[in-house]
Design a protein around this motif. Structure first.
Motif, short mmCIF file in Angstrom:
data_model
loop_
_atom_site.label_atom_id
_atom_site.label_comp_id
_atom_site.label_asym_id
_atom_site.label_seq_id
_atom_site.Cartn_x
_atom_site.Cartn_y
_atom_site.Cartn_z
N UNK A 180 4.94 1.43 -5.35
CA UNK A 180 4.09 0.25 -5.11
C UNK A 180 4.28 -0.79 -6.21
N UNK A 181 4.32 -0.34 -7.45
CA UNK A 181 4.48 -1.26 -8.58
C UNK A 181 5.86 -1.93 -8.56
N UNK A 182 6.90 -1.18 -8.20
CA UNK A 182 8.23 -1.76 -8.12
C UNK A 182 8.30 -2.84 -7.04
N UNK A 183 7.71 -2.56 -5.88
CA UNK A 183 7.69 -3.55 -4.81
C UNK A 183 6.91 -4.79 -5.24
N UNK A 184 5.78 -4.58 -5.90
CA UNK A 184 4.97 -5.70 -6.37
C UNK A 184 5.76 -6.58 -7.35
N UNK A 185 6.41 -5.97 -8.31
CA UNK A 185 7.18 -6.73 -9.31
C UNK A 185 8.30 -7.52 -8.62
N UNK A 186 9.01 -6.88 -7.71
CA UNK A 186 10.10 -7.54 -6.99
C UNK A 186 9.58 -8.76 -6.23
N UNK A 187 8.45 -8.59 -5.54
CA UNK A 187 7.89 -9.69 -4.76
C UNK A 187 7.39 -10.82 -5.65
N UNK A 193 14.16 1.31 -0.01
CA UNK A 193 14.44 -0.04 0.50
C UNK A 193 15.08 -0.84 -0.63
N UNK A 194 16.14 -1.52 -0.31
CA UNK A 194 16.79 -2.35 -1.32
C UNK A 194 15.99 -3.63 -1.54
N UNK A 195 16.20 -4.24 -2.69
CA UNK A 195 15.54 -5.51 -2.98
C UNK A 195 15.92 -6.55 -1.93
N UNK A 196 17.18 -6.60 -1.57
CA UNK A 196 17.66 -7.56 -0.58
C UNK A 196 16.96 -7.36 0.77
N UNK A 197 16.87 -6.11 1.21
CA UNK A 197 16.23 -5.82 2.50
C UNK A 197 14.73 -6.13 2.45
N UNK A 198 14.08 -5.79 1.34
CA UNK A 198 12.66 -6.08 1.16
C UNK A 198 12.40 -7.57 1.31
N UNK A 205 0.85 -1.19 0.00
CA UNK A 205 0.00 0.00 0.00
C UNK A 205 0.89 1.24 0.00
N UNK A 206 0.82 1.99 -1.10
CA UNK A 206 1.61 3.22 -1.21
C UNK A 206 0.93 4.13 -2.22
N UNK A 207 0.78 5.40 -1.87
CA UNK A 207 0.14 6.34 -2.80
C UNK A 207 1.06 6.72 -3.95
N UNK A 208 2.33 6.35 -3.87
CA UNK A 208 3.26 6.54 -4.99
C UNK A 208 3.20 5.27 -5.84
N UNK A 209 2.50 5.36 -6.96
CA UNK A 209 2.26 4.19 -7.81
C UNK A 209 3.56 3.52 -8.26
N UNK A 264 1.13 -11.03 -4.87
CA UNK A 264 1.16 -9.65 -4.39
C UNK A 264 0.06 -8.82 -5.04
N UNK A 265 -0.60 -8.02 -4.23
CA UNK A 265 -1.57 -7.05 -4.72
C UNK A 265 -1.11 -5.67 -4.27
N UNK A 266 -1.58 -4.64 -4.98
CA UNK A 266 -1.23 -3.28 -4.60
C UNK A 266 -2.50 -2.45 -4.39
N UNK A 267 -2.36 -1.50 -3.50
CA UNK A 267 -3.39 -0.48 -3.29
C UNK A 267 -2.66 0.86 -3.29
N UNK A 268 -3.27 1.84 -3.97
CA UNK A 268 -2.63 3.15 -4.09
C UNK A 268 -3.23 4.18 -3.16
N UNK A 269 -4.10 3.74 -2.26
CA UNK A 269 -4.68 4.63 -1.25
C UNK A 269 -5.11 3.79 -0.05
N UNK A 270 -5.28 4.48 1.06
CA UNK A 270 -5.76 3.80 2.26
C UNK A 270 -7.15 3.22 2.07
N UNK A 271 -8.00 3.95 1.35
CA UNK A 271 -9.37 3.46 1.09
C UNK A 271 -9.32 2.17 0.28
N UNK A 272 -8.48 2.14 -0.77
CA UNK A 272 -8.34 0.92 -1.57
C UNK A 272 -7.83 -0.23 -0.70
#
Length: 120
Positions: free
Chosen positions: A14-21, A107-112, A7-11, A28-36
């Protein structure tokens, strides 16, 4: 397969973290707002939530409070990933409320992957 919600309002983040995971074998799913995020939580089960703290409208802290106060959601594990520089008092307060960890961006890929393997 572990199911992660990012969950991150910076698309872009969020997309980079999703792809890495996903490339590392996680669902992995993403939400770009708290409401989502809240909507996805009501419809899915997740092994771990990776939350930004500072988002418009519904913040990561709001989501933490909602998750930990709702018996249906309280088993969700939460790690914050933030660009802000929270004080030790803020970090301690988030941990007392149920967050597992507060990690500074970038956050680095390794740390994530270490964090996800540790908590998911």
């Amino acid at each position: 397969m572990k199911n992660i919600l990012v969950v991150d309002d910076n698309k872009d983040i969020a997309d980079m973290l999703q792809i890495t995971l996903e490339l590392s074998g996680y669902k992995c799913m993403t939400a770009y707002s708290g409401q989502d995020c809240l909507q996805l939580l009501s419809q899915n089960n997740f092994d771990l939530l990776l939350l930004d703290i500072a988002m418009p409208d519904v913040t990561g802290v709001d989501i933490l409070e909602k998750v930990k106060s709702d018996p249906k959601l309280s088993k969700n594990k939460i790690v914050f990933i933030t660009a802000s520089s929270p004080t030790n008092n803020i970090v301690n307060n988030l941990m007392k409320q149920g967050a597992l960890e507060v990690v500074k961006k970038p956050i680095t890929e390794e740390n994530l992957l270490k964090i996800v393997a540790k908590y998911a």
